[in-house]
Enzyme design. Structure first.
Site, PDB file in Angstrom:
ATOM      1  N   ASP A  99       0.846  -1.188   0.000  1.00 35.05           N
ATOM      2  CA  ASP A  99       0.000   0.000   0.000  1.00 35.05           C
ATOM      3  C   ASP A  99       0.885   1.243   0.000  1.00 35.05           C
ATOM      4  O   ASP A  99       1.373   1.687   1.044  1.00 35.05           O
ATOM      5  CB  ASP A  99      -0.938  -0.001   1.214  1.00 35.05           C
ATOM      6  CG  ASP A  99      -2.020  -1.073   1.110  1.00 35.05           C
ATOM      7  OD1 ASP A  99      -1.799  -2.083   0.415  1.00 35.05           O
ATOM      8  OD2 ASP A  99      -3.080  -0.898   1.736  1.00 35.05           O
ATOM      9  N   LYS A 173      -6.895   3.581  -2.906  1.00 32.49           N
ATOM     10  CA  LYS A 173      -7.278   3.481  -1.490  1.00 32.49           C
ATOM     11  C   LYS A 173      -7.473   4.877  -0.920  1.00 32.49           C
ATOM     12  O   LYS A 173      -6.708   5.798  -1.238  1.00 32.49           O
ATOM     13  CB  LYS A 173      -6.185   2.714  -0.744  1.00 32.49           C
ATOM     14  CG  LYS A 173      -6.349   2.621   0.770  1.00 32.49           C
ATOM     15  CD  LYS A 173      -5.195   1.810   1.366  1.00 32.49           C
ATOM     16  CE  LYS A 173      -5.183   1.859   2.888  1.00 32.49           C
ATOM     17  NZ  LYS A 173      -4.042   1.088   3.447  1.00 32.49           N
ATOM     18  N   LYS A 207     -10.361   0.533  -2.236  1.00 33.44           N
ATOM     19  CA  LYS A 207     -10.304   0.157  -0.825  1.00 33.44           C
ATOM     20  C   LYS A 207     -10.732   1.362   0.014  1.00 33.44           C
ATOM     21  O   LYS A 207     -10.176   2.458  -0.111  1.00 33.44           O
ATOM     22  CB  LYS A 207      -8.897  -0.282  -0.416  1.00 33.44           C
ATOM     23  CG  LYS A 207      -8.778  -0.583   1.090  1.00 33.44           C
ATOM     24  CD  LYS A 207      -7.411  -1.142   1.449  1.00 33.44           C
ATOM     25  CE  LYS A 207      -7.260  -1.289   2.965  1.00 33.44           C
ATOM     26  NZ  LYS A 207      -5.968  -1.895   3.358  1.00 33.44           N
TER      27      LYS A 207
END
Length: 247
Positions: A99, A173, A207
């Site tokens: 990430d 995300k 996400k």
């Protein structure tokens, strides 16, 4: 719905941030990893220095739990070369998901070439090692227009440089959970920001990180089209309780 397979159980505080000793911090990480194994969550999201520990515990338990970590966290302002070096170490230690914090400040300053370069190079590194890559855009730091533009930019870089079978392994995300907002405004995912991301990052996955505190909120996000939910209150959410976590 097996909501646990949407949940990325998350523990990213340093010992200093948590106000505990380093030994206690390691123990806290162990507890989160063990809980994620026991509860059969999709993934444990852990700091880079804890990836080896998580890998050892997952192998020992013969668990299918995935291991994720954050890169250039939480500000995302390092060079893409430094991001790649940190990511390679995480890969070597056993991470499944990477990430990356996008250099959203460079984006805000109009340095789009730098942002495109880091997205291209870091995404390529992850995909070449068969990892899932997520780009954290920090929605609380962006205007609505910037959320739309940055989501679109990431999508365009990925679609222009990688084959269609890679799209499901690249996410946009929402948040780090560490951005400090003014006046108590949300620093994580909201329905409004997630809809903007979904509409502009598709066909990449989304996400929702932070801000989801109940089972009902998690279901709402999934029904919108979110593929993963990041939370440090995963068990409470899965059990139908209200998460007391700030993330």
């Amino acid at each position: 719905m097996n909501i646990k397979q949407y949940l990325d159980s998350t523990y990213l505080k340093t010992a200093e941030q948590a106000g505990i000793s380093e030994t206690e911090s390691i123990q806290m990480a162990r507890q989160f990893i063990q809980e994620a194994i026991h509860e059969q969550f999709k993934l444990i999201m852990i700091r880079p220095e804890r990836v080896k520990l998580a890998k050892e515990m997952v192998l020992e338990a013969k668990s299918s739990l995935h291991i994720g970590t954050v890169i250039d966290f939480p500000e995302g302002k390092s060079s893409w070369a430094k991001k790649m070096k940190e990511a390679q170490k995480a890969i070597d230690d056993g991470a499944d998901d990477l990430d990356f914090v996008c250099n959203y400040k460079a984006f805000q300053k109009g340095n789009l070439d730098l942002v495109k370069e880091e997205i291209l190079n870091c995404t390529r590194l992850g995909l070449e090692h068969h990892k899932v890559v997520k780009w954290i855009i920090e929605v609380a730091a962006l205007s609505h227009q910037q959320i739309i533009q940055l989501s679109t930019l990431i999508k365009n870089v990925v679609m222009s440089n990688f084959k269609e079978d890679a799209y499901n392994n690249v996410y946009v995300k929402s948040s780090t959970g560490f951005y400090v907002t003014k006046n108590g405004e949300p620093n994580g995912a909201t329905v409004e920001t997630i809809i903007m991301m979904l509409e502009n990052a598709s066909p990449l996955a989304i996400k929702a990180a932070g801000g989801v505190r109940t089972y009902q909120e998690a279901v709402e996000m999934i029904q919108l089209g979110v593929k993963r939910i990041g939370t440090s209150g995963a068990k409470a959410i899965a059990d139908g309780e209200i998460s007391e976590s700030a993330y």
